[in-house]
Write an enzyme that holds these catalytic residues in place. Structure first.
Site, PDB file in Angstrom:
ATOM      1  N   LYS A   1       0.836  -1.202   0.000  1.00 29.44           N
ATOM      2  CA  LYS A   1       0.000   0.000   0.000  1.00 29.44           C
ATOM      3  C   LYS A   1       0.879   1.263   0.000  1.00 29.44           C
ATOM      4  O   LYS A   1       2.096   1.182   0.241  1.00 29.44           O
ATOM      5  CB  LYS A   1      -0.926  -0.036   1.219  1.00 29.44           C
ATOM      6  CG  LYS A   1      -1.975  -1.156   1.179  1.00 29.44           C
ATOM      7  CD  LYS A   1      -2.906  -1.044   2.380  1.00 29.44           C
ATOM      8  CE  LYS A   1      -3.982  -2.107   2.364  1.00 29.44           C
ATOM      9  NZ  LYS A   1      -4.915  -1.947   3.518  1.00 29.44           N
TER      10      LYS A   1
ATOM     11  N   TYR B   1     -12.354  -2.278  -3.468  1.00 29.62           N
ATOM     12  CA  TYR B   1     -12.866  -2.287  -2.098  1.00 29.62           C
ATOM     13  C   TYR B   1     -14.398  -2.234  -2.062  1.00 29.62           C
ATOM     14  O   TYR B   1     -14.978  -1.806  -1.065  1.00 29.62           O
ATOM     15  CB  TYR B   1     -12.259  -1.127  -1.305  1.00 29.62           C
ATOM     16  CG  TYR B   1     -10.841  -1.386  -0.830  1.00 29.62           C
ATOM     17  CD1 TYR B   1     -10.540  -2.506  -0.048  1.00 29.62           C
ATOM     18  CD2 TYR B   1      -9.800  -0.519  -1.153  1.00 29.62           C
ATOM     19  CE1 TYR B   1      -9.242  -2.751   0.395  1.00 29.62           C
ATOM     20  CE2 TYR B   1      -8.500  -0.762  -0.711  1.00 29.62           C
ATOM     21  CZ  TYR B   1      -8.227  -1.876   0.068  1.00 29.62           C
ATOM     22  OH  TYR B   1      -6.944  -2.115   0.508  1.00 29.62           O
TER      23      TYR B   1
ATOM     24  N   ASN C   1      -1.985   0.080   7.014  1.00 33.14           N
ATOM     25  CA  ASN C   1      -1.440  -1.199   7.492  1.00 33.14           C
ATOM     26  C   ASN C   1      -0.572  -1.915   6.446  1.00 33.14           C
ATOM     27  O   ASN C   1      -0.443  -3.129   6.444  1.00 33.14           O
ATOM     28  CB  ASN C   1      -2.571  -2.105   8.007  1.00 33.14           C
ATOM     29  CG  ASN C   1      -3.625  -2.379   6.951  1.00 33.14           C
ATOM     30  OD1 ASN C   1      -3.457  -2.008   5.790  1.00 33.14           O
ATOM     31  ND2 ASN C   1      -4.688  -3.053   7.332  1.00 33.14           N
TER      32      ASN C   1
ATOM     33  N   HIS D   1      -1.789  -5.546   1.440  1.00 32.37           N
ATOM     34  CA  HIS D   1      -3.104  -6.126   1.134  1.00 32.37           C
ATOM     35  C   HIS D   1      -2.931  -7.550   0.617  1.00 32.37           C
ATOM     36  O   HIS D   1      -1.954  -7.845  -0.068  1.00 32.37           O
ATOM     37  CB  HIS D   1      -3.832  -5.303   0.063  1.00 32.37           C
ATOM     38  CG  HIS D   1      -5.054  -5.998  -0.475  1.00 32.37           C
ATOM     39  ND1 HIS D   1      -6.278  -5.928   0.165  1.00 32.37           N
ATOM     40  CD2 HIS D   1      -5.224  -6.834  -1.531  1.00 32.37           C
ATOM     41  CE1 HIS D   1      -7.148  -6.683  -0.496  1.00 32.37           C
ATOM     42  NE2 HIS D   1      -6.534  -7.237  -1.537  1.00 32.37           N
TER      43      HIS D   1
ATOM     44  N   GLU E   1      -9.661  -9.886  -7.877  1.00 30.86           N
ATOM     45  CA  GLU E   1      -8.668  -8.820  -7.704  1.00 30.86           C
ATOM     46  C   GLU E   1      -7.554  -8.916  -8.753  1.00 30.86           C
ATOM     47  O   GLU E   1      -7.075  -7.894  -9.247  1.00 30.86           O
ATOM     48  CB  GLU E   1      -8.109  -8.858  -6.278  1.00 30.86           C
ATOM     49  CG  GLU E   1      -9.187  -8.516  -5.251  1.00 30.86           C
ATOM     50  CD  GLU E   1      -8.748  -8.588  -3.799  1.00 30.86           C
ATOM     51  OE1 GLU E   1      -9.495  -8.087  -2.940  1.00 30.86           O
ATOM     52  OE2 GLU E   1      -7.670  -9.158  -3.506  1.00 30.86           O
TER      53      GLU E   1
HETATM   54  O1  CDP Z   1      -7.174  -5.713   4.400  1.00 30.43           O
HETATM   55  P1  CDP Z   1      -7.994  -6.769   5.102  1.00 30.43           P
HETATM   56  O2  CDP Z   1      -8.637  -7.750   4.152  1.00 30.43           O
HETATM   57  O3  CDP Z   1      -7.219  -7.434   6.197  1.00 30.43           O
HETATM   58  O4  CDP Z   1      -9.168  -5.994   5.863  1.00 30.43           O
HETATM   59  P2  CDP Z   1     -10.621  -5.551   5.374  1.00 30.43           P
HETATM   60  O5  CDP Z   1     -11.569  -5.789   6.496  1.00 30.43           O
HETATM   61  O6  CDP Z   1     -10.955  -6.148   4.045  1.00 30.43           O
HETATM   62  O7  CDP Z   1     -10.492  -3.976   5.207  1.00 30.43           O
HETATM   63  C1  CDP Z   1      -9.802  -3.430   4.104  1.00 30.43           C
HETATM   64  C2  CDP Z   1      -8.918  -2.321   4.602  1.00 30.43           C
HETATM   65  O8  CDP Z   1      -9.722  -1.266   5.096  1.00 30.43           O
HETATM   66  C3  CDP Z   1      -7.998  -2.676   5.765  1.00 30.43           C
HETATM   67  O9  CDP Z   1      -6.801  -3.301   5.374  1.00 30.43           O
HETATM   68  C4  CDP Z   1      -7.753  -1.325   6.383  1.00 30.43           C
HETATM   69  O10 CDP Z   1      -6.709  -0.642   5.710  1.00 30.43           O
HETATM   70  C5  CDP Z   1      -9.054  -0.584   6.135  1.00 30.43           C
HETATM   71  N1  CDP Z   1      -9.916  -0.574   7.333  1.00 30.43           N
HETATM   72  C6  CDP Z   1      -9.965   0.596   8.103  1.00 30.43           C
HETATM   73  O11 CDP Z   1      -9.310   1.581   7.782  1.00 30.43           O
HETATM   74  N2  CDP Z   1     -10.762   0.620   9.236  1.00 30.43           N
HETATM   75  C7  CDP Z   1     -11.479  -0.449   9.601  1.00 30.43           C
HETATM   76  N3  CDP Z   1     -12.228  -0.394  10.700  1.00 30.43           N
HETATM   77  C8  CDP Z   1     -11.424  -1.635   8.833  1.00 30.43           C
HETATM   78  C9  CDP Z   1     -10.625  -1.664   7.699  1.00 30.43           C
HETATM   79 MG    MG Z   2     -10.153  -7.584   2.829  1.00 31.25          MG
END
Ligand code: CDP
Ligand code: MG
Length: 140
Positions: free
Chosen positions: A11, A51, A114, A117, A128
């Site tokens: 990212k 997303y 974070n 991805h 994706e």
């Molecule tokens: O990336 P991952 O699949 O682990 O998590 P996700 O639940 O699919 O969410 C996508 C991305 O959204 C996360 O990696 C975070 O960067 C962001 N996110 C956030 O900013 N705040 C949250 N409460 C949940 C997700």
């Molecule tokens: Mg995800």
């Protein structure tokens, strides 16, 4: 277990902080093949599609703004159990919960930035990879 392809991304925060090499190095050390890789700026429409599952959630707009804020490095990884394996290497979504030794555990402190991805399931990986590398996927 089977040979799988998954979509992985460094990212914008990872790129800005000079972590491309570290992350690519961990992927190679693990034994996954990087069958496609490109540095790119994600157009807004592509970010919203990528997303899409999070549309309507409070973090959606900030997430799209962040992921389009600077270049990313998009990759397709190939290897045995690569989808779950790459997720395990990244660690929990919230770096506060991510184990030391994982990418998010070692290199991030906040959930909104974070570093990495990874696709969460086979259907997601196919979707994706198609979004970022086209219908035919990587040629390698
Ligand atoms: O990336 P991952 O699949 O682990 O998590 P996700 O639940 O699919 O969410 C996508 C991305 O959204 C996360 O990696 C975070 O960067 C962001 N996110 C956030 O900013 N705040 C949250 N409460 C949940 C997700
Ligand atoms: Mg995800």
């Amino acid at each position: 277990m089977a040979t799988e392809r998954t979509f992985a991304m460094v990212k914008p925060d990872g790129v800005v902080r000079g972590l491309i090499g570290t992350i690519v190095s961990r992927i190679e050390a693990k034994g996954y093949r990087i069958v496609a890789m490109k540095r790119m700026r994600i157009p807004r429409e592509l970010a919203e599609r990528h997303y899409g599952e999070h549309q309507g959630k409070p973090f959606f707009e900030p997430l799209v703004a962040f992921i389009t804020s600077g270049p990313v490095v998009a990759m397709v990884l190939e290897g045995e159990n690569a989808i779950a394996g790459w997720r395990a290497m990244m660690g929990a979504t919230n770096p506060a919960d991510a184990a030391v030794g994982t990418i998010r555990g070692d290199f991030a402190t906040t959930i909104d930035e974070n570093v990495a991805h990874g696709s969460d399931a086979p259907a997601t990986a196919r979707r994706e990879i198609e979004i970022f590398f086209g219908e035919d996927g990587p040629l390698d």
